[in-house]
Write an enzyme that holds these catalytic residues in place. Sequence first.
Site, short mmCIF file in Angstrom:
data_model
loop_
_atom_site.label_atom_id
_atom_site.label_comp_id
_atom_site.label_asym_id
_atom_site.label_seq_id
_atom_site.Cartn_x
_atom_site.Cartn_y
_atom_site.Cartn_z
N GLY A 35 0.81 -1.26 24.56
CA GLY A 35 -0.53 -0.69 24.74
C GLY A 35 -0.60 0.50 25.67
O GLY A 35 -1.69 0.97 26.00
N GLN A 51 0.46 -7.95 4.16
CA GLN A 51 -0.71 -8.45 4.89
C GLN A 51 -0.80 -9.97 4.72
O GLN A 51 0.12 -10.68 5.05
CB GLN A 51 -2.00 -7.74 4.42
CG GLN A 51 -1.87 -6.24 4.27
CD GLN A 51 -1.71 -5.48 5.56
OE1 GLN A 51 -0.99 -5.92 6.44
NE2 GLN A 51 -2.30 -4.30 5.67
N ASN A 82 -5.82 -2.08 -2.25
CA ASN A 82 -5.73 -3.44 -2.77
C ASN A 82 -6.35 -3.54 -4.15
O ASN A 82 -5.90 -4.29 -4.99
CB ASN A 82 -6.44 -4.41 -1.84
CG ASN A 82 -5.69 -4.60 -0.54
OD1 ASN A 82 -4.56 -4.18 -0.41
ND2 ASN A 82 -6.31 -5.24 0.42
N ASN A 103 7.60 0.90 12.44
CA ASN A 103 8.98 0.50 12.17
C ASN A 103 9.23 0.35 10.67
O ASN A 103 9.43 -0.76 10.17
CB ASN A 103 9.25 -0.83 12.91
CG ASN A 103 10.72 -1.20 12.87
OD1 ASN A 103 11.59 -0.33 12.90
ND2 ASN A 103 11.00 -2.50 12.80
N TRP A 155 7.29 -0.31 3.91
CA TRP A 155 7.15 1.15 3.96
C TRP A 155 8.46 1.80 3.48
O TRP A 155 8.99 2.73 4.10
CB TRP A 155 6.81 1.65 5.36
CG TRP A 155 5.54 1.14 5.92
CD1 TRP A 155 4.29 1.61 5.65
CD2 TRP A 155 5.37 0.09 6.89
NE1 TRP A 155 3.36 0.89 6.37
CE2 TRP A 155 3.98 -0.03 7.13
CE3 TRP A 155 6.25 -0.75 7.55
CZ2 TRP A 155 3.48 -0.97 8.02
CZ3 TRP A 155 5.74 -1.68 8.44
CH2 TRP A 155 4.38 -1.78 8.67
N CYS A 166 11.39 -2.34 -3.33
CA CYS A 166 11.70 -3.40 -2.39
C CYS A 166 11.60 -4.75 -3.08
O CYS A 166 11.26 -4.84 -4.26
CB CYS A 166 10.74 -3.35 -1.19
SG CYS A 166 9.12 -4.07 -1.53
N ASP A 178 0.80 -1.23 0.00
CA ASP A 178 0.00 0.00 0.00
C ASP A 178 0.83 1.27 0.00
O ASP A 178 0.29 2.36 0.12
CB ASP A 178 -0.94 -0.01 1.21
CG ASP A 178 -0.19 -0.30 2.50
OD1 ASP A 178 1.04 -0.40 2.46
OD2 ASP A 178 -0.85 -0.43 3.55
N HIS A 203 1.42 -11.42 11.46
CA HIS A 203 0.06 -11.24 10.93
C HIS A 203 -0.15 -12.00 9.61
O HIS A 203 0.73 -12.05 8.76
CB HIS A 203 -0.18 -9.75 10.69
CG HIS A 203 -1.45 -9.46 9.95
ND1 HIS A 203 -2.68 -9.91 10.38
CD2 HIS A 203 -1.70 -8.79 8.79
CE1 HIS A 203 -3.61 -9.53 9.53
NE2 HIS A 203 -3.03 -8.85 8.57
#
Lengths: 766, 77
Positions: free
Chosen positions: A239, A627, A134, A193, A199, A67, A37, A691
């Site tokens: 958190g 993802q 997407n 990060n 990213w 990348c 994304d 994930h």
Amino acid sequence: MPAPVPFDPEAIVSAEYKERPVPEGVTTKRTICATCDIACNVVTEVRKGRVTRVRSSDNPIFRDNICMKGIIAPKAYAHPNRILHPLKRVGERGSGEWEQVSWDEAMTDIGARLNTIIDQYGPEAWAVSTSQWNTATDHGLGRRIMNHVGNPNWISGVALCAGNTAAINKLTYGWFPIGDFNNTKCIVLIGHNPRRHSWTPIYNYIRSAQARGAKLIVMDPRRSSNAERADIWLPLKVGSDVAMLFGWLKVIIDEELYDKEFVSKWTLGFSDLRQRVNDYPLERVAKLTGCDPEMIAKAARIYATQGPSIIPWTPITDMQRNSTSGIRLQSILRAICGYIDVPGGETLQGFNPDIINETEIEMHHVLSDEQKAKQLGSDAHPAFTYRAQTKFNEATKRVYGQEYANLVMGCYMATPSATFRAMAGKGPYPVKAFFFLGNNPLMSYANMPLILEAMQNQDLIVAHEQFMTPSAQMADYVLPGDSWLERPWLHDLFGWMSAVRLSEKSMEPPGECLSTFEFWKRLATSIGRPELVPWDDLESFYDYRVAKTGMTFNQLAESTDIYFAKPEFRQYEKKGFATPSGKVELKSSVLEDLGFDPLPYFREDPELDDQYPLLMFTGVREDGFFQTAFRHVPEMRARHLEPEIYLSPKQAGEMGLKEGDWVSVQNQLGEIKATLAIKDAMPDGLVRVPHGWWKPEMEQGKACLSGAHDYADSQLCRDDDDFLDREQGIPHLKGIPCRVVKADAPATASQTASVGSKKRVLEPAE
Amino acid sequence: MSGLFSKETRDEWAAKATMWMAARSSRNTTFVDRLCRRLLNRVTTRPPETDFMRDPLIDNDQGFDPDELDRYQRGES
């Protein structure tokens, strides 16, 4: 996360664009990679009608933005398992039995069945899950059709990743700012990060900023690679972001380091805020966060005094039980320190006047108030639904020229958990049709068992996909989607910036793969509303959107990589902020109207259950994947053979676990299997869970779901009240109680999964 | 020897020594500087197969052969 690729207008104007020589028989196209994304500008090389190479842009300002996922794209999308033709389910749902049908046959049946469901249950009985990055070519067409038929139930992963950030930022100053990385003097990463292969442009911007002397402050429980490079690393408890930010405000307000003139002239609620902040003396913050109070104070002073500073968007605060307060505190810090809409700070860019933006395409005004009120989840958790966001209509019109501003697609969403409950027959009304495009909902939201139950309760499920994901395996129709190599793209940066970037089509799509533009156009026709998508094809749609530039899409794409209006700063001095008061609302009038605490607050974790003594965080993106995607690509899988959790050496030692062991991570909701990596960079008591794991090579169908039942982290992500943000209803993924126990290796485990070494233990935790 | 000092003390000494070596390395004028530079380079350089910063996929990228991609798509290779 969408691509907030910030840019320096002067650099673009003065960039010397010199195309690299290419071998004979090779043509090149200027494109935007949509493998993930972040949307890097790249060049595709085409031979014999197909893309054979993806390389970095010839434009020097985008030179290093590429990348491994972009480079492997020509092979990844040529994978033999790619879905090339429409498929119709022939066995029972999730049986994995399909027959090939034509697009016309599929869409005719889908349209007829959707109309029947709408007639029987109402238009709100249809839910759609997707996101523009997407699918890329949706451009709001899905929302446009939904709005016209009267359906408010659009959900997306952006509900817990950037879209919700945009909606919550509007509560404070009416827009979602983008950091000016090129001129900033201090960058604050809150758990985020960015790396060389994830990213990438942001990673490059951070490295460039540091090279010219900018400070880097990192808050992260783990010692990430950015933490290792930071000037200050605050290893806060998972958190506890909100407590930390309260600590910063305490220092900044007590020591009067804020911009007094801006605060007095442009903000509302400062004295109330000060009172709330006084509840968080540094000693308390130190206890809540586990960080040294002196270091907290030092970081706050650097942020406030060595600016202009930026707090770039972070997915970490998006995914917590205190998400709304965390995002609000970031926006409050930006505002009171005087960093809003200034060079080197956070810019509020607005829409580009020459481009018809996606919100305009969506036409939210045609959806009646009665149907808007039915948006699922808006009763209990309204922050990013119509119920809260339409309160900005008047102000948005005043400042940005139109009532609706669907920034990062996140401002008019239904709540995912409430939508899945309704789909499962546990909501205020039935939802019986579910479409997902470029999206793997089973694994992209919290509570996979609920989502599976919801899907099994549907009359019609339609997927538009490139590969047979676990979610697609549960569909009635799987329609073949194109890839970014096979379509043009007008990328409007999700409404976040006033620029657009342009991507040329490089090759024809294989088989019968079609864009989401074509999907929605054919759906509009099949439900008897062809007038909703009146453009003949994607190119003519783009020509319509860019007509005010005086060029066609192709002419514009040939003329530039990026089309933008030169930014102007402090625009609020002319029209105020796009909030009901016209000011920066430190105390949110919209939250107050909705019956919520108008000031940020901190909800502490519930008491830990003895059965589940550890805390886990998930949502982590691994470099080879995006993802839940790309696990089918051999070159990427070779880098991550198996899902891997991280534990600290002490924690693993106490549990008798060693590097490479197979373990089971369990909590009240479910369990997953993974291998163990021991990382010195992890704090004791914390588990890092990767994930989106499934294995495309494993058996398809609902019994196995290609390994999703074994590995998908969404099986551990709770969405009961203690684990939902109150205002948004998004799940808490940064500190979920769990336990880790040794497990047998699954039969399908790679024989070479363990790559443990002493050196690896010392590497940063990513 | 290791029994005489706590882990924290040893870590602190190691950190100080590394900082000293890094300072010498960046100066890079004398024999000792160059020795420090070489040592640090050796211990901090990762082998290319695990170094995403120097990934062979990127360093050696020459693209793909179109016919090979066709065969791959057909499941023939």
